[in-house]
Enzyme design. Structure first.
Site, PDB file in Angstrom:
ATOM      1  CB  ILE A  54      -0.963  -0.050   1.209  1.00 61.59           C
ATOM      2  CG1 ILE A  54      -2.002  -1.164   0.988  1.00 61.59           C
ATOM      3  CG2 ILE A  54      -1.667   1.295   1.424  1.00 61.59           C
ATOM      4  CD1 ILE A  54      -2.847  -1.488   2.201  1.00 61.59           C
ATOM      5  CB  SER A 174      -5.639  -2.346  10.518  1.00 60.82           C
ATOM      6  OG  SER A 174      -6.335  -3.565  10.409  1.00 60.82           O
ATOM      7  CE1 TYR A 200      -0.897  -4.524  11.133  1.00 59.62           C
ATOM      8  CE2 TYR A 200      -3.180  -5.119  11.566  1.00 59.62           C
ATOM      9  CZ  TYR A 200      -2.224  -4.562  10.749  1.00 59.62           C
ATOM     10  OH  TYR A 200      -2.598  -4.015   9.543  1.00 59.62           O
ATOM     11  CE  LYS A 204      -1.367  -0.857  11.644  1.00 58.68           C
ATOM     12  NZ  LYS A 204      -0.874   0.133  10.687  1.00 58.68           N
ATOM     13  CB  THR A 235       0.159  -5.932   0.552  1.00 61.45           C
ATOM     14  OG1 THR A 235      -0.144  -6.433   1.866  1.00 61.45           O
ATOM     15  CG2 THR A 235      -0.838  -4.855   0.163  1.00 61.45           C
TER      16      THR A 235
HETATM   17  N1  NAP Z   1      -2.965  -5.021   3.195  1.00 57.19           N
HETATM   18  C1  NAP Z   1      -4.028  -4.920   3.977  1.00 57.19           C
HETATM   19  O1  NAP Z   1      -5.052  -5.588   3.762  1.00 57.19           O
HETATM   20  C2  NAP Z   1      -4.020  -3.998   5.151  1.00 57.19           C
HETATM   21  C3  NAP Z   1      -5.163  -3.968   5.957  1.00 57.19           C
HETATM   22  C4  NAP Z   1      -5.200  -3.093   7.020  1.00 57.19           C
HETATM   23  C5  NAP Z   1      -4.128  -2.251   7.246  1.00 57.19           C
HETATM   24  N2  NAP Z   1      -3.018  -2.319   6.466  1.00 57.19           N
HETATM   25  C6  NAP Z   1      -1.906  -1.419   6.783  1.00 57.19           C
HETATM   26  O2  NAP Z   1      -1.353  -0.911   5.600  1.00 57.19           O
HETATM   27  C7  NAP Z   1       0.024  -0.598   5.813  1.00 57.19           C
HETATM   28  C8  NAP Z   1       0.835  -1.214   4.677  1.00 57.19           C
HETATM   29  O3  NAP Z   1       0.707  -2.623   4.762  1.00 57.19           O
HETATM   30  P1  NAP Z   1       0.842  -3.577   3.505  1.00 57.19           P
HETATM   31  O4  NAP Z   1      -0.313  -4.487   3.551  1.00 57.19           O
HETATM   32  O5  NAP Z   1       1.136  -2.792   2.293  1.00 57.19           O
HETATM   33  O6  NAP Z   1       2.088  -4.473   3.971  1.00 57.19           O
HETATM   34  P2  NAP Z   1       3.607  -4.510   3.505  1.00 57.19           P
HETATM   35  O7  NAP Z   1       3.680  -4.790   2.058  1.00 57.19           O
HETATM   36  O8  NAP Z   1       4.287  -5.460   4.431  1.00 57.19           O
HETATM   37  O9  NAP Z   1       4.092  -3.033   3.783  1.00 57.19           O
HETATM   38  C9  NAP Z   1       4.570  -2.609   5.008  1.00 57.19           C
HETATM   39  C10 NAP Z   1       5.792  -1.777   4.759  1.00 57.19           C
HETATM   40  O10 NAP Z   1       6.227  -1.217   6.003  1.00 57.19           O
HETATM   41  C11 NAP Z   1       7.637  -1.338   6.037  1.00 57.19           C
HETATM   42  N3  NAP Z   1       8.124  -1.345   7.412  1.00 57.19           N
HETATM   43  C12 NAP Z   1       7.830  -2.215   8.398  1.00 57.19           C
HETATM   44  N4  NAP Z   1       8.491  -1.891   9.514  1.00 57.19           N
HETATM   45  C13 NAP Z   1       9.223  -0.787   9.225  1.00 57.19           C
HETATM   46  C14 NAP Z   1      10.119   0.014   9.953  1.00 57.19           C
HETATM   47  N5  NAP Z   1      10.417  -0.260  11.235  1.00 57.19           N
HETATM   48  N6  NAP Z   1      10.694   1.079   9.357  1.00 57.19           N
HETATM   49  C15 NAP Z   1      10.417   1.355   8.064  1.00 57.19           C
HETATM   50  N7  NAP Z   1       9.578   0.622   7.309  1.00 57.19           N
HETATM   51  C16 NAP Z   1       8.992  -0.433   7.879  1.00 57.19           C
HETATM   52  C17 NAP Z   1       7.933  -2.663   5.347  1.00 57.19           C
HETATM   53  O11 NAP Z   1       9.269  -2.686   4.939  1.00 57.19           O
HETATM   54  P3  NAP Z   1      10.067  -4.073   4.717  1.00 57.19           P
HETATM   55  O12 NAP Z   1       9.658  -4.516   3.360  1.00 57.19           O
HETATM   56  O13 NAP Z   1      11.492  -3.670   4.854  1.00 57.19           O
HETATM   57  O14 NAP Z   1       9.609  -5.009   5.786  1.00 57.19           O
HETATM   58  C18 NAP Z   1       6.947  -2.612   4.204  1.00 57.19           C
HETATM   59  O15 NAP Z   1       7.488  -1.937   3.088  1.00 57.19           O
HETATM   60  C19 NAP Z   1       0.383  -1.151   7.172  1.00 57.19           C
HETATM   61  O16 NAP Z   1       0.412  -0.118   8.128  1.00 57.19           O
HETATM   62  C20 NAP Z   1      -0.746  -2.103   7.479  1.00 57.19           C
HETATM   63  O17 NAP Z   1      -0.975  -2.214   8.866  1.00 57.19           O
HETATM   64  C21 NAP Z   1      -2.945  -3.178   5.427  1.00 57.19           C
END
Ligand code: NAP
Length: 315
Positions: A54, A174, A200, A204, A235
């Site tokens: 995202i 989330s 988590y 959130k 993702t």
């Molecule tokens: N996908 C969904 O359905 C969903 C639903 C609800 C909420 N969300 C929220 O959306 C956001 C993005 O999630 P996503 O689904 O796109 O997952 P994702 O692909 O795992 O993205 C998370 C990103 O955060 C980075 N990250 C984690 N810890 C970090 C740190 N300490 N410092 C800097 N960067 C860090 C990760 O980097 P690395 O690659 O280096 O680990 C990754 O690029 C999150 O906050 C998640 O809680 C997603």
């Protein structure tokens, strides 16, 4: 939005699966006016966790609207791949990579000091660990990444945001937060059996609680602060941290771009949305759905006191 459409939207939201999946997105997007190309020209946006998922989709969406984008990543290779993808999709896009670990106060301080200016700050970085771990600063990892890092970064960048003509901050929370109350009595999750998914969701919930608190703190600077949830998007984070959920739901999951839509909208729509609220699919949503999650002013105050003193914020 028509009355009937509003009702359908709300029903889909409360039933969770239709609202959070791509069905909800496809139903709701019919009523949305397009964001205007070029509407963010001259504005600089910072997106954390922008190497994947995202965050990368948000950076792409902001670049498409003309913003200069800073990809905040902790893995330079992922950052470079994301930058190349955005540059290929948006000819002429100005995209910069910066290394920063959101869970480290020293790293956040270094990043904030190095930034010249910004208009939009998106706190997207997220993590769902299997076991309880502590950061180098001695904080539980999800609390450090979702709450303390964004809190410190926003406050350090406050003067630069205040210099913008329309500064906006977005916290990517989330829908899982609906299951949790504000655990102000144990923000570091020291009590009870640790479950990553619970940690988590608790943190959130804290992000949602932060939006009105930061909104009030920065009101005199005109900084809008918005929390949102993206629904369920396919993702690397979901596939890696929740493989069972991913297997079961993958045909219904949104794309990362669909998950990022409301983040981009909150950053770009005019007039600016009312600060301090919680959004999903371009509509303000309730912050509580269960009777067990309500919070007292004392709990909010305790959460604020603990978090601000943990990162050394001045009152
Ligand atoms: N996908 C969904 O359905 C969903 C639903 C609800 C909420 N969300 C929220 O959306 C956001 C993005 O999630 P996503 O689904 O796109 O997952 P994702 O692909 O795992 O993205 C998370 C990103 O955060 C980075 N990250 C984690 N810890 C970090 C740190 N300490 N410092 C800097 N960067 C860090 C990760 O980097 P690395 O690659 O280096 O680990 C990754 O690029 C999150 O906050 C998640 O809680 C997603």
């Amino acid at each position: 939005m028509s009355g009937l459409f509003r009702v359908l939207d709300t029903v889909a939201d409360r039933l969770v699966v239709p609202g959070y999946s791509k069905l909800g997105f496809q139903l709701r997007r019919r009523g949305w006016p397009p964001l205007l190309p070029g509407s963010l020209r001259g504005r600089k946006a910072v997106v954390t966790g922008a190497g994947t998922g995202i965050g990368k989709a948000t950076a792409l969406g902001l670049a498409r609207l003309g913003a200069e984008v800073v990809l905040v990543v902790r893995d330079e290779r992922k950052g470079a791949a994301a930058r190349d993808e955005i540059a290929a999709a948006v000819p002429g896009a100005v995209v910069e990579i910066r290394l920063c670990d959101l869970s480290s106060s020293e790293s956040v301080r270094r990043f904030a000091a190095s930034l010249d200016r910004l208009d939009i700050l998106v706190h997207n970085a997220g993590v769902l660990p299997q076991e309880r771990t502590e950061t180098e600063d001695g904080h539980e990892l999800t609390f450090a990444t979702h709450v303390l890092g964004p809190l410190l970064m926003t406050d350090l960048l406050r003067p630069k945001l205040a210099a913008s003509s329309d500064p906006r901050v977005v916290l990517v929370s989330s829908g899982g937060m609906y299951t949790q109350r504000l655990h102000a009595d144990d923000p570091e999750y020291r009590e009870g059996d640790y479950r990553g998914a619970t940690a988590y969701a608790r943190t959130k919930r804290m992000q949602v609680a932060l939006a009105p608190l930061l909104s009030e703190r920065y009101a005199q600077d005109g900084i809008g602060v918005h929390a949102m949830h993206p629904g369920w998007a396919d993702t690397p984070g979901v596939a890696g941290s929740l493989p069972g959920f991913h297997r079961l739901t993958r045909t219904f999951l949104r794309t990362a771009e669909e998950g990022a839509d409301t983040v981009v909208w909150l950053a770009a729509t005019t007039p600016a949305p009312r600060s301090g609220q919680f959004w999903h699919d371009r509509r303000a949503r309730p912050t509580h759905l269960l009777p067990t999650t309500g919070e007292t002013p004392e709990a909010i105050d305790a959460f604020w006191q603990y978090s601000t003193s943990a990162v050394g914020l001045l009152p």
